[in-house]
Design an enzyme around this catalytic site. Sequence first.
Site, PDB file in Angstrom:
ATOM      1  N   SER A  20      30.386  50.445  21.759  1.00 57.20           N
ATOM      2  CA  SER A  20      29.814  50.257  20.370  1.00 57.20           C
ATOM      3  C   SER A  20      28.350  50.895  20.446  1.00 57.20           C
ATOM      4  CB  SER A  20      29.630  48.787  20.081  1.00 57.20           C
ATOM      5  OG  SER A  20      30.871  48.080  20.145  1.00 57.20           O
TER       6      SER A  20
ATOM      7  N   ILE B 221      24.066  47.367  12.188  1.00 59.37           N
ATOM      8  CA  ILE B 221      25.309  47.731  11.866  1.00 59.37           C
ATOM      9  C   ILE B 221      25.973  48.304  13.479  1.00 59.37           C
ATOM     10  CG2 ILE B 221      26.787  49.929  10.901  1.00 59.37           C
ATOM     11  CD1 ILE B 221      25.383  47.832   8.822  1.00 59.37           C
ATOM     12  N   GLU B 222      27.080  47.956  13.797  1.00 59.59           N
ATOM     13  CA  GLU B 222      27.628  48.314  14.996  1.00 59.59           C
ATOM     14  C   GLU B 222      28.778  49.101  14.606  1.00 59.59           C
ATOM     15  OE1 GLU B 222      30.035  45.888  18.509  1.00 59.59           O
ATOM     16  OE2 GLU B 222      28.781  44.932  17.106  1.00 59.59           O
ATOM     17  N   VAL B 223      29.018  50.249  15.093  1.00 55.78           N
ATOM     18  CA  VAL B 223      30.088  51.237  14.931  1.00 55.78           C
ATOM     19  C   VAL B 223      31.006  51.331  16.457  1.00 55.78           C
ATOM     20  CG1 VAL B 223      31.145  53.616  14.172  1.00 55.78           C
ATOM     21  CG2 VAL B 223      29.155  52.291  13.006  1.00 55.78           C
TER      22      VAL B 223
END
Length: 130
Positions: free
Chosen positions: A109, A120-122
């Site tokens: 992540s 926001i974590e992608v």
Amino acid sequence: MKIASLDHLVLTVASIDVTCAFYSDVMGMRIETFAEGRKSLHFGSQKINLHLAGHEFEPKADTPLPGSADLCFITETPIEEVVKILNARKIDIIAGPAPRTGAIGDLESVYFRDPDDNLIEVSNRLGNQN
């Protein structure tokens, strides 16, 4: 009761236009207009409905505030490419890439903030998914 999936969630935001620009330009989400001009962000089979702070739709959360969400999105884009995209748009990376644990297995992540300071974590899914 047995919950099968998440259909949508709601973000309360300071600016619908700024939020739409960020999520469409940076994260590739599709913007749709529905129900008398309301806006939503679409990705996969989910959507995020947007409420303008101070002008929320009923029913709503008890204390809706911009910047109070912590969201994780799964991407098929390699995390190294995500980092390049964020750097190109001068978006500060708060943490990562780093290993994390997701709903069905391990993730890699990267974390950053949207225009309302939501976290926001992608993430990329790694090999051991349940």
